[in-house]
Design a protein around this motif. Structure first.
Motif, PDB file in Angstrom:
ATOM      1  N   LEU A  47      10.984  -0.614   1.150  1.00 63.49           N
ATOM      2  CA  LEU A  47      10.116   0.093   0.216  1.00 63.49           C
ATOM      3  C   LEU A  47       8.989  -0.799  -0.274  1.00 63.49           C
ATOM      4  N   GLN A  48       7.868  -0.175  -0.612  1.00 60.42           N
ATOM      5  CA  GLN A  48       6.767  -0.900  -1.241  1.00 60.42           C
ATOM      6  C   GLN A  48       7.068  -0.996  -2.729  1.00 60.42           C
ATOM      7  N   ILE A  49       7.375  -2.209  -3.172  1.00 63.29           N
ATOM      8  CA  ILE A  49       7.701  -2.421  -4.582  1.00 63.29           C
ATOM      9  C   ILE A  49       6.917  -3.617  -5.107  1.00 63.29           C
ATOM     10  N   ASN A  50       6.249  -3.417  -6.204  1.00 62.49           N
ATOM     11  CA  ASN A  50       5.586  -4.497  -6.935  1.00 62.49           C
ATOM     12  C   ASN A  50       5.403  -4.031  -8.367  1.00 62.49           C
ATOM     13  N   TYR A  51       5.029  -4.929  -9.248  1.00 60.56           N
ATOM     14  CA  TYR A  51       5.032  -4.539 -10.657  1.00 60.56           C
ATOM     15  C   TYR A  51       3.916  -3.542 -11.000  1.00 60.56           C
ATOM     16  N   MET A  52       2.832  -3.548 -10.246  1.00 61.17           N
ATOM     17  CA  MET A  52       1.778  -2.568 -10.520  1.00 61.17           C
ATOM     18  C   MET A  52       2.220  -1.167 -10.120  1.00 61.17           C
ATOM     19  N   ASP A  53       2.931  -1.055  -9.000  1.00 62.16           N
ATOM     20  CA  ASP A  53       3.341   0.250  -8.490  1.00 62.16           C
ATOM     21  C   ASP A  53       4.637   0.774  -9.111  1.00 62.16           C
ATOM     22  N   TRP A  54       5.282  -0.015  -9.966  1.00 61.74           N
ATOM     23  CA  TRP A  54       6.595   0.370 -10.484  1.00 61.74           C
ATOM     24  C   TRP A  54       6.565   1.762 -11.117  1.00 61.74           C
ATOM     25  N   GLU A  55       5.549   2.032 -11.912  1.00 59.20           N
ATOM     26  CA  GLU A  55       5.370   3.375 -12.478  1.00 59.20           C
ATOM     27  C   GLU A  55       4.194   4.093 -11.835  1.00 59.20           C
ATOM     28  N   TYR A  56       3.135   3.341 -11.537  1.00 54.19           N
ATOM     29  CA  TYR A  56       1.886   3.908 -11.036  1.00 54.19           C
ATOM     30  C   TYR A  56       2.064   4.620  -9.703  1.00 54.19           C
ATOM     31  N   PHE A  57       2.920   4.081  -8.832  1.00 53.71           N
ATOM     32  CA  PHE A  57       3.107   4.651  -7.505  1.00 53.71           C
ATOM     33  C   PHE A  57       4.566   5.001  -7.245  1.00 53.71           C
ATOM     34  N   GLN A  58       5.322   5.229  -8.330  1.00 49.13           N
ATOM     35  CA  GLN A  58       6.712   5.701  -8.267  1.00 49.13           C
ATOM     36  C   GLN A  58       7.666   4.717  -7.594  1.00 49.13           C
ATOM     37  N   ALA A  59       7.282   3.441  -7.539  1.00 49.12           N
ATOM     38  CA  ALA A  59       8.158   2.458  -6.905  1.00 49.12           C
ATOM     39  C   ALA A  59       9.488   2.346  -7.623  1.00 49.12           C
ATOM     40  N   GLY A  60       9.455   2.414  -8.946  1.00 47.18           N
ATOM     41  CA  GLY A  60      10.686   2.326  -9.725  1.00 47.18           C
ATOM     42  C   GLY A  60      11.638   3.464  -9.413  1.00 47.18           C
ATOM     43  N   GLU A  61      11.109   4.666  -9.265  1.00 45.29           N
ATOM     44  CA  GLU A  61      11.953   5.828  -8.954  1.00 45.29           C
ATOM     45  C   GLU A  61      12.528   5.711  -7.545  1.00 45.29           C
ATOM     46  N   LEU A  62      11.719   5.252  -6.599  1.00 48.79           N
ATOM     47  CA  LEU A  62      12.205   5.070  -5.231  1.00 48.79           C
ATOM     48  C   LEU A  62      13.320   4.027  -5.202  1.00 48.79           C
ATOM     49  N   TYR A  63      13.135   2.968  -5.953  1.00 47.03           N
ATOM     50  CA  TYR A  63      14.151   1.917  -6.023  1.00 47.03           C
ATOM     51  C   TYR A  63      15.459   2.461  -6.583  1.00 47.03           C
ATOM     52  N   ARG A  64      15.362   3.256  -7.628  1.00 49.22           N
ATOM     53  CA  ARG A  64      16.578   3.806  -8.257  1.00 49.22           C
ATOM     54  C   ARG A  64      17.306   4.769  -7.313  1.00 49.22           C
ATOM     55  N   ILE A  65      16.564   5.491  -6.475  1.00 47.82           N
ATOM     56  CA  ILE A  65      17.197   6.371  -5.489  1.00 47.82           C
ATOM     57  C   ILE A  65      17.967   5.540  -4.467  1.00 47.82           C
TER      58      ILE A  65
END
Length: 378
Positions: free
Chosen positions: A172-190
């Motif tokens: 997954l594409q995860i970084n601190y800018m995308d955590w909320e901005y690009f739903q990275a946090g939600e993808l990570y939690r899934i």
């Protein structure tokens, strides 16, 4: 080097990515420099190497295979990916897989992924019987672990993980800018919900977080007071997430690699560093208006437009409020041999963009902005 236990395998937390390998000249990789980088990585404890069919103008697999050929096969883990968009019929999956083995000079892949799963490509997995083929190769021993790299939304990621139990990990594409901005946090939690180890791509967002163009973001990050580099803050943000197994970094030169090796010997973020990172996100979102990571999946524009370069130039200008008295911004934009005025609106770039950027509309917007700057004499 910090390590992660993945099903009995000791994986380096830092993964060697090959998306942005150094070039000798445009379109030609620098095999000598790549060999030095691989040697340095191995010496520094890196044992996870990631490549793909299309990386480096389709030269990355060959370059990596050559660079690793002098090392015992059991001393490193090799990951590659099947580009479903290159397939026209089911037999193409096997043909590409065999070609990749030859390019990489190996008899098997430790990790093999379905590349860049997106909403408009998802049906290709079933259409070309991709999973069935990968399972067969796993039984033959030519694939050790099956995964997928996903550039999709939460709904599709959940559907994919629920439909394909064979997937052992997810990239997954995860970084601190995308955590909320690009739903990275939600993808990570899934991924956590499905108990899938996460392999991280774009932890520096195409290098943007290693060298933020936003002056305000730099000021906020400097307030952490630990002397850590911007790259260190971004890398350690994702490395400390409990489900993360490997953090991939697509380095372009030896100095970047050496810095990353040092970073992954460091401890997790301090509480103060975490606070500053969270505050910096707002500044970055305000300044960086186009979420481009310079991955160049959009390259090959029929009109010859250097899309990622134009986006990069625009974002840098936006971060400086479109005011650089020592250099004409509109003149800099016009130096591109092709730009937004030349777009033929074919949509090829948008179909390949992992960030789902409406590229056609953004090119038109940028061209309009620079026309305005020209009228204002900027």
């Amino acid at each position: 080097m910090n390590y992660t236990n993945f099903k009995g395998k000791k994986l380096s937390k830092l993964g060697f990515g090959t998306l942005r390998l150094p070039e000798k000249r445009k379109g030609e990789l620098d095999f000598g420099q790549i060999q030095q980088m691989v040697d340095c990585a191995m010496e520094g404890g890196v044992n996870y190497f990631d490549t793909a069919y299309s990386y480096g103008n389709e030269q990355a697999e060959k370059a990596l295979g050559q660079a690793l050929s002098g090392y015992p096969r059991e001393s490193y883990y090799l990951a590659d990916k099947i580009p479903t968009w290159k397939c026209r019929e089911k037999s193409d999956v096997g043909k590409i897989f065999d070609e990749q083995l030859r390019r990489c000079r190996t008899e098997y892949f430790d990790f093999y992924l379905i590349h860049s799963v997106k909403e408009h490509r998802y049906e290709d997995i079933e259409k070309f019987s991709v999973m069935e083929y990968l399972k067969e190769e796993k039984e033959r021993g030519r694939i050790r672990h099956i995964g997928a790299s996903a550039h999709c939304g939460p709904d599709l990621l959940r559907k994919m993980l629920a439909s394909y139990e064979e997937l052992e990990f997810i990239q997954l594409q995860i970084n601190y800018m995308d955590w909320e901005y690009f739903q990275a946090g939600e993808l990570y939690r899934i991924a956590e919900e499905f108990e899938k180890p996460v392999f991280v791509m774009e932890p520096l967002r195409g290098g943007m977080l290693a060298d933020p163009v936003s002056r305000e973001a730099r000021r906020i990050l400097d307030e952490a007071g630990t002397g850590a580099s911007y790259a260190s803050l971004a890398m350690r943000f994702v490395a400390e997430l409990s489900a993360v197994a490997v953090v991939l970094s697509g380095v372009s030169d030896l100095s970047q690699l050496k810095e990353n090796i040092r970073i992954f010997a460091n401890p997790v973020l301090t509480q103060r560093e975490r606070q500053c990172v969270r505050k910096a996100v707002s500044a970055l979102q305000a300044d960086i208006l186009i979420p481009c990571t310079s991955c160049d999946y959009c390259s090959g524009c029929p009109a010859g437009i250097p899309i990622s370069q134009i986006f990069k130039t625009y974002n840098e200008a936006a971060a400086w409020d479109f005011h650089r008295p020592w250099k004409s911004l509109s003149g800099q934009y016009r130096t591109f041999s092709k730009n937004g005025r030349d777009c033929i609106r074919c949509g090829k770039c948008q179909s390949h963009c992992p960030q789902n950027i409406p590229i056609i509309d953004r090119l038109a917007m940028i061209d309009k902005k620079y026309a305005q700057l020209a009228r204002e004499g900027k």
